[in-house]
Design an enzyme around this catalytic site. Structure first.
Site, PDB file in Angstrom:
ATOM      1  N   ASP A  45      35.965  25.554  66.781  1.00  0.00           N
ATOM      2  CA  ASP A  45      36.037  24.195  66.231  1.00  0.00           C
ATOM      3  C   ASP A  45      37.475  23.663  66.306  1.00  0.00           C
ATOM      4  O   ASP A  45      37.749  22.535  65.910  1.00  0.00           O
ATOM      5  CB  ASP A  45      35.445  24.112  64.816  1.00  0.00           C
ATOM      6  N   SER A  46      38.397  24.484  66.864  1.00  0.00           N
ATOM      7  CA  SER A  46      39.724  23.976  67.250  1.00  0.00           C
ATOM      8  C   SER A  46      39.548  22.848  68.258  1.00  0.00           C
ATOM      9  O   SER A  46      40.480  22.075  68.526  1.00  0.00           O
ATOM     10  CB  SER A  46      40.576  25.101  67.853  1.00  0.00           C
ATOM     11  N   ASP A  84      31.192  28.262  67.460  1.00  0.00           N
ATOM     12  CA  ASP A  84      31.733  28.198  66.098  1.00  0.00           C
ATOM     13  C   ASP A  84      30.841  27.323  65.226  1.00  0.00           C
ATOM     14  O   ASP A  84      30.421  26.247  65.648  1.00  0.00           O
ATOM     15  CB  ASP A  84      33.134  27.567  66.161  1.00  0.00           C
ATOM     16  N   LYS A 114      30.074  32.097  65.027  1.00  0.00           N
ATOM     17  CA  LYS A 114      31.184  32.556  64.175  1.00  0.00           C
ATOM     18  C   LYS A 114      31.229  31.697  62.911  1.00  0.00           C
ATOM     19  O   LYS A 114      31.073  30.474  62.982  1.00  0.00           O
ATOM     20  CB  LYS A 114      32.518  32.470  64.924  1.00  0.00           C
ATOM     21  N   GLU A 116      33.420  31.173  59.079  1.00  0.00           N
ATOM     22  CA  GLU A 116      34.634  31.492  58.317  1.00  0.00           C
ATOM     23  C   GLU A 116      34.248  31.907  56.891  1.00  0.00           C
ATOM     24  O   GLU A 116      33.387  31.277  56.281  1.00  0.00           O
ATOM     25  CB  GLU A 116      35.554  30.264  58.249  1.00  0.00           C
ATOM     26  N   GLU A 183      42.880  35.965  61.299  1.00  0.00           N
ATOM     27  CA  GLU A 183      43.848  34.934  61.705  1.00  0.00           C
ATOM     28  C   GLU A 183      45.037  34.894  60.754  1.00  0.00           C
ATOM     29  O   GLU A 183      44.864  34.780  59.527  1.00  0.00           O
ATOM     30  CB  GLU A 183      43.144  33.560  61.754  1.00  0.00           C
TER      31      GLU A 183
HETATM   32  O1  KIV Z   1      38.412  27.396  66.336  1.00  0.00           O
HETATM   33  C1  KIV Z   1      39.025  28.307  66.924  1.00  0.00           C
HETATM   34  O2  KIV Z   1      39.497  28.149  68.051  1.00  0.00           O
HETATM   35  C2  KIV Z   1      39.167  29.585  66.237  1.00  0.00           C
HETATM   36  C3  KIV Z   1      40.110  30.583  66.829  1.00  0.00           C
HETATM   37  C4  KIV Z   1      41.495  30.140  66.652  1.00  0.00           C
HETATM   38  C5  KIV Z   1      39.883  31.938  66.311  1.00  0.00           C
HETATM   39  O3  KIV Z   1      38.562  29.792  65.235  1.00  0.00           O
END
Ligand code: KIV
Length: 265
Positions: A45-46, A84, A114, A116, A183
């Site tokens: 989600d970056s 994500d 993924k 968090e 992280e």
């Molecule tokens: O969103 C993302 O790119 C991430 C990574 C930095 C692990 O969660």
């Protein structure tokens, strides 16, 4: 080359072989990363920051994630594709969590998702694993909690926090997660967590003792200059190359150098 799967994650840790992971958000980048042999590709989600230009990840939606995960999956043959789960897509109810994760798998063609968080998201992780959706956890500086943390800061420096993180990692493993991203935490804590659990840890700003490493591709290729965290190593400066190529293109148009006869029908 063989497909990298959840089994490959487990096998890599057992054999002491480090796991590589990079982010991608589009077809052509994903294809390049896959061709170069990266083990796994995270559609992070970056995306919100490096592709959509938001200040943080909080505005990214499940529809954004599905759209970009689909594009990435189309470019990948061997790497494992991880989608994500964005902010609020797994916080409302178990039912919504399964539906949203299911969409990332069914519509986005991701192989895993993924999430968090630690002990507070264990019921969601258990429900996803029961629904046959592989899960990667994410501990430490979890960017969706930026407002609770009061900024992007290293986590786990205080003893209580560090102890909770070790417990969180154990709980995630027990709930069925097949790996955990760590992280921005001290190297010693990442080492302790990595030795305390059997599933692999994937570090970003968490030092060399993790079982694998992940970076945001735009950071490691020098394509995102708004800020560069200390943990980023730049393997290329594509930002400079792109700026130079575009400047050359514009001036060649002005000077009549481009197009040449060979570019013309
Ligand atoms: O969103 C993302 O790119 C991430 C990574 C930095 C692990 O969660």
């Amino acid at each position: 080359m063989n497909k990298f799967t959840t089994t490959s994650f487990a096998k890599s840790k057992k054999e002491g072989r480090k796991i590589s992971m990079l982010t991608a958000y589009d077809y052509s980048t994903a294809k390049l990363l896959d061709e170069a042999g990266v083990d796994s590709i995270l559609v992070g989600d970056s995306l919100g920051m490096v592709v959509l230009g938001y200040e943080n990840t909080l505005q990214v939606t499940i529809d954004d994630m599905i759209h970009h995960t689909k594009a990435v999956a189309r470019g990948v043959k061997n790497a494992m594709v991880i989608g994500d789960m964005p902010f609020l897509s797994y916080h409302v109810s178990i039912e919504e969590t399964i539906k949203n994760a299911g969409r990332l798998i069914q519509e986005g063609n991701a192989h895993a998702v993924k999430l968090e968080g630690g002990t507070e998201i264990i019921p969601q992780v258990e429900a996803l694993v029961k629904a046959q959706i592989p899960v990667i956890g994410h501990l430490g500086l979890t960017p969706q909690s930026v407002n609770m943390f009061g900024g992007f800061k290293v986590q786990g420096k205080v003893e209580d926090q560090a102890k909770k993180m070790v417990e969180d990692a154990k709980q995630l493993q027990k709930a069925g997660a097949f790996a955990i991203v760590l992280e921005c935490i001290p190297e010693k804590l990442a080492e302790l967590i990595s030795k305390s659990i059997e599933i692999p840890t994937i570090g970003i700003g968490a030092g060399k003792y993790c079982d694998g490493q992940v970076l945001v591709t735009q950071d490691m290729l020098g394509m995102f200059s708004n800020f560069t965290p200390k943990f980023v190593k730049k393997y290329a400066d594509l930002g400079d190359s792109i700026r130079k190529a575009v400047t050359d293109y514009c001036s060649e148009i002005q000077n009549g150098v481009f197009p040449e006869t060979k570019h013309t029908f």
